[in-house]
Design an enzyme around this catalytic site. Sequence first.
Site, PDB file in Angstrom:
ATOM      1  N   GLU A  30      -8.906  10.630  -5.061  1.00  0.00           N
ATOM      2  CA  GLU A  30      -9.044   9.525  -5.182  1.00  0.00           C
ATOM      3  C   GLU A  30     -11.065   9.791  -5.463  1.00  0.00           C
ATOM      4  O   GLU A  30     -10.518  10.500  -3.955  1.00  0.00           O
ATOM      5  CB  GLU A  30      -8.932   8.977  -3.859  1.00  0.00           C
ATOM      6  CG  GLU A  30      -9.353   7.036  -3.800  1.00  0.00           C
ATOM      7  CD  GLU A  30      -8.826   6.603  -2.852  1.00  0.00           C
ATOM      8  OE1 GLU A  30      -8.421   5.556  -2.947  1.00  0.00           O
ATOM      9  OE2 GLU A  30      -8.814   7.034  -1.084  1.00  0.00           O
ATOM     10  N   ARG A  45      -1.386   5.910   1.295  1.00  0.00           N
ATOM     11  CA  ARG A  45      -1.783   6.909   1.130  1.00  0.00           C
ATOM     12  C   ARG A  45      -2.015   7.287  -0.120  1.00  0.00           C
ATOM     13  O   ARG A  45      -0.395   7.258  -0.504  1.00  0.00           O
ATOM     14  CB  ARG A  45      -2.353   8.285   2.584  1.00  0.00           C
ATOM     15  CG  ARG A  45      -2.089   7.617   3.839  1.00  0.00           C
ATOM     16  CD  ARG A  45      -3.628   7.820   3.879  1.00  0.00           C
ATOM     17  NE  ARG A  45      -4.209   7.314   5.122  1.00  0.00           N
ATOM     18  CZ  ARG A  45      -4.203   6.268   5.658  1.00  0.00           C
ATOM     19  NH1 ARG A  45      -4.617   4.961   4.751  1.00  0.00           N
ATOM     20  NH2 ARG A  45      -4.176   5.981   6.810  1.00  0.00           N
ATOM     21  N   HIS A  61      -9.168  -0.591  -2.202  1.00  0.00           N
ATOM     22  CA  HIS A  61      -8.155   0.638  -1.219  1.00  0.00           C
ATOM     23  C   HIS A  61      -8.527  -0.801   0.373  1.00  0.00           C
ATOM     24  O   HIS A  61      -9.158   0.063   1.565  1.00  0.00           O
ATOM     25  CB  HIS A  61      -8.455   1.621  -0.478  1.00  0.00           C
ATOM     26  CG  HIS A  61      -7.601   2.169   0.430  1.00  0.00           C
ATOM     27  ND1 HIS A  61      -6.267   2.757   0.286  1.00  0.00           N
ATOM     28  CD2 HIS A  61      -8.420   3.654   0.922  1.00  0.00           C
ATOM     29  CE1 HIS A  61      -6.296   3.745   1.590  1.00  0.00           C
ATOM     30  NE2 HIS A  61      -7.478   3.847   1.953  1.00  0.00           N
TER      31      HIS A  61
END
Length: 113
Positions: free
Chosen positions: A49, A20, A68
Amino acid sequence: MNDAALAKMKPTAFLINCARGPVVDTEALVRALDAKRIAGAALDTVDPEPLPDPHPLRGRENVIFAPHAAWYSEQAMVGLQSGAPNEVRRVLSGEWPVNVVNPAVRGRNRAGL
């Protein structure tokens, strides 16, 4: 990963984050890279992000960004697709799940597990 954690890394080390974004203090990472305390970073996710453009992490030869999706493999997809349904089956069958975020709730939950 904050300033203190990054300071413990070797100058040849690369930080890899495919968990994360907030796991890594982005500004601390910039400071570590600027000071050459670590060799580089591979980031599957960032905080914030999306990373603003411009940003001090962008354009560096020693920083790689992934969209991601670095977790992806055929094996990981099989695990993802079977993991959650199997956990639900366990709980509905009265079994304790394999992946528990807070094991302290055992015996003190509405499911009676």
